[in-house]
Design a protein around this motif. Structure first.
Motif, short mmCIF file in Angstrom:
data_model
loop_
_atom_site.label_atom_id
_atom_site.label_comp_id
_atom_site.label_asym_id
_atom_site.label_seq_id
_atom_site.Cartn_x
_atom_site.Cartn_y
_atom_site.Cartn_z
N LEU A 26 0.82 -1.18 0.06
CA LEU A 26 -0.16 0.05 0.24
C LEU A 26 0.79 1.26 0.02
N THR A 54 2.06 -6.55 -2.98
CA THR A 54 1.13 -5.94 -3.77
C THR A 54 0.09 -7.42 -3.50
N TYR A 59 -5.39 -5.59 1.12
CA TYR A 59 -5.90 -4.18 0.94
C TYR A 59 -7.38 -4.36 1.76
N THR A 63 -10.71 0.11 -0.60
CA THR A 63 -9.50 0.57 -1.19
C THR A 63 -9.75 0.45 -2.85
N PRO A 69 -11.11 -6.19 -2.28
CA PRO A 69 -10.04 -6.04 -3.13
C PRO A 69 -9.57 -7.37 -3.63
N VAL A 76 -6.48 -4.17 -8.40
CA VAL A 76 -5.67 -4.00 -7.28
C VAL A 76 -4.33 -3.52 -7.87
N SER A 80 -2.49 -0.06 -8.20
CA SER A 80 -0.99 0.05 -7.21
C SER A 80 0.27 0.27 -8.11
#
Length: 180
Positions: A26, A54, A59, A63, A69, A76, A80
């Motif tokens: 994150l 990741t 998450y 998010t 997520p 995601v 990211s």
């Protein structure tokens, strides 16, 4: 953290040893240090390679506007990696981004080849060719790495390469038959 990484990076660089760091995933998106001391702009230029973890399961609901997520691995990773690239763009000496992808189940849905491939595809779609898989039990989803998928990626790369002058512009391709 920045000071310590800078010291180590300088020591390794003088010995021509590249340095890689794992960071919370994150950090590519959140502009604070989230109480863990990791802020993207403060470490991305202190290593040759930055490996954000990741994992979609890590998450929080909401998010990137996603209720779950973990159920949206492509989205995601797409968000990211776009954030990581944007935040690294103006930083001189920013390390190469090589994300960790989730290859384990933690909450719904049960992760399978399609979830791993979705993450890999999001990376490719964002120009990120290097990646790492993580499974805490070391049981990896080899079906996500089917030869024909890898072969197609190689064909796309080959097709994008310029043809050297004086050579035949037609290219032959070899495809692996996964039914063998």
């Amino acid at each position: 953290i920045r000071e310590q990484l800078g010291y180590l990076h300088g020591r390794f660089a003088s010995r021509k040893v590249p340095m890689a760091i794992d960071v919370f995933g994150l950090t590519a998106t959140d502009s604070t240090d989230m109480g863990i001391g990791q802020r993207w702009e403060m470490f991305v230029d202190q290593a040759d390679v930055v490996l954000p973890m990741t994992y979609p399961s890590h998450y929080a609901p909401g998010t990137y506007g996603l209720g779950n997520p973990n159920a949206h691995p492509y989205a995601v990773l797409d968000h990211s990696l776009r954030d990581a690239k944007r935040r690294s763009a103006g930083i001189s000496g920013a390390g190469r981004i090589v994300p960790w992808y989730q290859d384990f189940t933690l909450g719904p849905p049960r992760y399978g080849p399609e979830h791993v491939r979705a993450q890999i595809q999001a990376g490719y779609d964002n120009g990120v060719r290097g990646w790492m898989l993580w499974n805490p039990g070391s049981r990896y989803t080899t079906a996500a790495l089917r030869p024909e998928i890898l072969g197609e990626a190689q064909e796309r790369r080959r097709a994008a390469e310029p043809t050297p002058p004086g050579t035949d512009s037609t290219r032959s391709s070899t495809r692996t038959d996964s039914r063998r």
